[in-house]
Motif scaffolding. Structure first.
Motif, PDB file in Angstrom:
ATOM      1  N   PHE A   1     106.249 109.342 113.320  1.00  0.00           N
ATOM      2  CA  PHE A   1     107.315 108.957 112.851  1.00  0.00           C
ATOM      3  C   PHE A   1     108.325 108.873 114.264  1.00  0.00           C
ATOM      4  CE2 PHE A   1     106.481 110.477 108.877  1.00  0.00           C
ATOM      5  CZ  PHE A   1     105.899 109.387 107.922  1.00  0.00           C
ATOM      6  N   GLU A   2     107.644 110.640 115.020  1.00  0.00           N
ATOM      7  CA  GLU A   2     108.009 110.339 116.808  1.00  0.00           C
ATOM      8  C   GLU A   2     107.957 108.925 117.143  1.00  0.00           C
ATOM      9  OE1 GLU A   2     107.977 114.660 117.097  1.00  0.00           O
ATOM     10  OE2 GLU A   2     106.543 114.300 117.290  1.00  0.00           O
ATOM     11  N   THR A   3     106.661 108.876 117.232  1.00  0.00           N
ATOM     12  CA  THR A   3     106.174 107.670 118.087  1.00  0.00           C
ATOM     13  C   THR A   3     106.698 106.103 117.421  1.00  0.00           C
ATOM     14  OG1 THR A   3     103.946 108.405 118.371  1.00  0.00           O
ATOM     15  CG2 THR A   3     104.393 105.815 118.470  1.00  0.00           C
ATOM     16  N   ALA A   4     107.066 106.038 116.416  1.00  0.00           N
ATOM     17  CA  ALA A   4     107.498 105.116 115.933  1.00  0.00           C
ATOM     18  C   ALA A   4     109.280 104.943 116.261  1.00  0.00           C
ATOM     19  CB  ALA A   4     107.725 104.871 114.687  1.00  0.00           C
ATOM     20  N   ALA A   5     110.336 105.917 116.597  1.00  0.00           N
ATOM     21  CA  ALA A   5     111.259 105.931 116.587  1.00  0.00           C
ATOM     22  C   ALA A   5     111.613 105.307 118.193  1.00  0.00           C
ATOM     23  CB  ALA A   5     111.490 107.732 116.712  1.00  0.00           C
ATOM     24  N   LEU A   6     110.253 105.917 118.691  1.00  0.00           N
ATOM     25  CA  LEU A   6     110.550 105.879 120.358  1.00  0.00           C
ATOM     26  C   LEU A   6     110.236 103.796 120.484  1.00  0.00           C
ATOM     27  CD1 LEU A   6     108.832 108.547 121.815  1.00  0.00           C
ATOM     28  CD2 LEU A   6     111.323 108.431 122.324  1.00  0.00           C
TER      29      LEU A   6
ATOM     30  N   ARG B   1     112.563 100.183 121.671  1.00  0.00           N
ATOM     31  CA  ARG B   1     112.710  98.946 122.747  1.00  0.00           C
ATOM     32  C   ARG B   1     113.003  97.716 122.159  1.00  0.00           C
ATOM     33  NH1 ARG B   1     107.071 100.664 125.835  1.00  0.00           N
ATOM     34  NH2 ARG B   1     107.478 102.810 126.568  1.00  0.00           N
ATOM     35  N   LYS B   2     114.410  97.619 123.303  1.00  0.00           N
ATOM     36  CA  LYS B   2     114.333  96.075 122.180  1.00  0.00           C
ATOM     37  C   LYS B   2     113.077  95.158 121.872  1.00  0.00           C
ATOM     38  CE  LYS B   2     118.608  93.921 122.246  1.00  0.00           C
ATOM     39  NZ  LYS B   2     118.077  93.509 121.095  1.00  0.00           N
ATOM     40  N   LYS B   3     112.301  95.029 122.668  1.00  0.00           N
ATOM     41  CA  LYS B   3     111.624  93.972 121.813  1.00  0.00           C
ATOM     42  C   LYS B   3     110.487  94.147 120.575  1.00  0.00           C
ATOM     43  CE  LYS B   3     107.240  91.920 124.458  1.00  0.00           C
ATOM     44  NZ  LYS B   3     107.238  92.965 125.904  1.00  0.00           N
TER      45      LYS B   3
END
Ligand code: ADP
Length: 556
Positions: A95-100, A104-106
């Motif tokens: 989840f944390e990774t997904a949040a980060l 990112r715009k891309k």
């Protein structure tokens, strides 16, 4: 399908770059370029291997990351159609990774599928957390290979289509940009040509204009304002024929009509009214463009030339008047001469006749002084008659029509010598002619008279007791023949060389040397009328050399 184990070890450099790319495709690298990236994030090798096996069938690039951090690094270098991510990982969890990733715009819209083997209690909480982070799916272990493959392939297809659309859009915008660039360059060229034309239009000192067939100016260059004083708008506001001089309007109107009905270029001149009410002459050159309904006008201020022409015209008129006056004066002179010839000479002859009759019939009755007086009357009357006759012949010389032709100088001289024969014999004079003499362009009668006058002067003006000696010769130049008549006479002082050619100019009394003072005036006039020159070289007591130059006869 159960958890799948993987014992694959990523090479050191790939790990550094973030992830390892599995190469299950046998196509050449160029074709592989077309492959689509799928990111698989899991810390467990067995699960990685299981998923890798399922996904490999899709023939795409599977990039593997073994932690959340590694996954984030992978995102720096690649684009992904879908991210498969384990929820439970040491360090950053799924989840944390997904949040980060979402930051990112891309990657804010990149599909994320969470894969997890969790307890039933957690399912609800995990799913809602996952969906909050924009996950598109949440798959529980054991994952069914077909389901996983179907889902991933859907996203791969979606990605491919999106990329295609993106590429098409790019190509489209490239074409558009190219088209736009071309339009821009065409506009630029057009603008530049127009600027050049405008510069020519603006800088011309002549008056340039475009007028419509409706009779109004459409465009004018600044010279109109400079030359005539009107502003451009003022001139455009009224029919341009309105400012023509009333006397020139008809001609100009018909010229313009001719142009409108198909005549090519026309030139005409007319006066045009300036703002200060004065008129200036303009030379108009106009060409029609019927398709556009326009007249292209080029006008030049010709006032100075027209004024000069008018001046010349008025001078010519004055000159004509003067010629008429002179002709009238000449006519009067002729009448006057006629009256001298006839009316004056008649009483003179009567005087002469009666005084002679007096001497003959009554001479014996008169004493010596009486006879002397009567003789004086006879001599004066004779002298007066001579003067009148000479004046008449000079006058005839000046006016008579003469035609020039080739004349044999030797023949003319023979005739002149014949006329002087008596004088030659009386004076026992010596005449030397140095032949041959060149032919000249002259009038024979006039030439003979000229020679007689010069010869008789040469025989006459000698000191008492001196036997006259006259030498005659000719010299030929390119254009002239110079005839010289040299005597051994009394000579002439330099200060008299010019005036002796004038009428009645004599250096001696009639008692010393008889004469009327007309002979050389006739020579001068004769030479002038034959287009020649005359002069004298002489000193007192040294004799004289009179010379005459006449045009020579061209050699054939
Ligand atoms: P005229 O011979 O009737 O006097 P001309 O016109 O022939 O008139 O000459 C004008 C004057 O020029 C003469 O009176 C004379 O004084 C001078 N003259 C002309 N010819 C000669 C000459 N050959 N030698 C000296 N004087 C001359």
């Amino acid at each position: 399908m159960t958890d799948m184990a993987s014992n694959q070890t990523a090479p050191e450099d790939e790990r550094r770059n973030g992830g390892r790319v599995t190469e299950t495709d046998t196509r050449d690298p160029q074709q592989r370029e077309d492959k689509i990236n799928i990111l698989l994030v899991d810390d467990r090798a067995d699960k990685l291997l299981a998923v890798e096996t399922v996904i490999a069938e899709l023939g795409q690039n599977l990039v593997i990351a073994r932690s959340g951090e590694e996954a984030l690094r992978c995102l720096l270098h690649h684009e992904f159609a879908v991210i498969l991510m384990d929820v439970h990982m040491p360090g950053l969890d799924g989840f944390e990774t997904a949040a980060l990733i979402r930051q990112r715009k891309k990657f804010e819209h990149t599909p994320i599928i969470f894969l997890t083997a969790t307890t039933t209690d957690d399912i609800q909480a995990h799913a809602s957390r996952g969906y909050c982070l924009g996950a598109v799916d949440y798959l529980l272990a054991p994952v069914l290979p077909d389901v996983l493959r179907a889902k991933v392939s859907t996203f791969v297809e979606l990605f491919r289509k999106t990329e295609q659309i993106k590429r098409q859009a790019e190509r489209l915008s490239e074409v558009e940009a190219q088209k736009f660039k071309q339009q821009l360059s065409e506009t630029h060229d057009r603008l530049e040509a127009e600027t050049r034309r405008n510069r020519f239009f603006l800088l011309s000192i002549d008056l340039l204009a475009i007028a419509g067939f409706d009779g109004y100016f459409k465009q004018l260059n600044p010279s109109w304002e400079k030359g005539l004083g009107y502003g451009e708008e003022e001139l455009k506001a009224r029919p341009f024929l309105e400012l023509l001089h009333p006397l020139d309007r008809e001609t100009a109107t018909s010229e313009i009509e001719n142009l409108k009905t198909g005549s090519a270029i026309r030139y005409f001149e007319s006066r045009y009214r300036c703002r200060d009410e004065t008129y200036r002459w303009l030379g108009w050159t106009a060409a029609p463009f019927p398709e556009e309904g326009l007249l292209y006008i080029f006008a030049r201020d010709i006032t100075a030339r027209r004024l000069a022409e008018e001046k010349i015209l008025s001078l010519n008129e004055q000159l004509e008047k003067r010629v008429l006056q002179l002709t009238e004066t000449n006519r009067e002179m002729e009448t006057f001469t006629y009256s001298i010839a006839h009316d004056l000479r008649a009483p003179l002859r009567a005087m002469l006749g009666f005084s002679r009759a007096l001497l003959e019939d009554y001479g014996v009755k008169l004493d010596a002084p009486g006879q002397g007086f009567a003789n004086r009357i006879v001599n004066s009357a004779k002298r007066m008659d001579e003067l009148i006759q000479d004046l008449l012949s000079y006058n005839r010389f000046s006016r008579e029509q003469i035609t020039l032709a080739a004349v044999k100088l030797e023949a003319a001289l023979d005739e002149a010598l014949k006329q002087c024969d008596l004088q030659v014999r009386e004076k026992k004079a010596e005449i030397r002619v140095e032949t041959p003499l060149s032919d000249v362009w002259a009038h024979k009668g006039v030439l003979v008279q000229l020679l007689v006058n010069l010869l008789s002067n040469g025989l006459k003006f000698v000191a008492p007791g001196v036997k006259p000696s006259v030498r005659i010769w000719s010299e030929e130049g390119d254009v002239w023949v110079r005839l010289s008549i040299q005597d051994n006479g009394i000579g002439i002082a330099a200060e008299h060389h010019q005036r002796i050619f004038r009428v009645f100019e004599r250096l001696h009394s009639a008692e010393q040397y008889p004469g009327t003072g007309i002979g050389l005036a006739i020579v001068g006039k004769a030479v002038e009328r034959m287009g020649g020159r005359v002069g004298v070289e002489s000193q007192p007591q040294q004799g004289s050399r009179f010379w005459v130059e006449l045009p020579r006869v061209p050699r054939s």
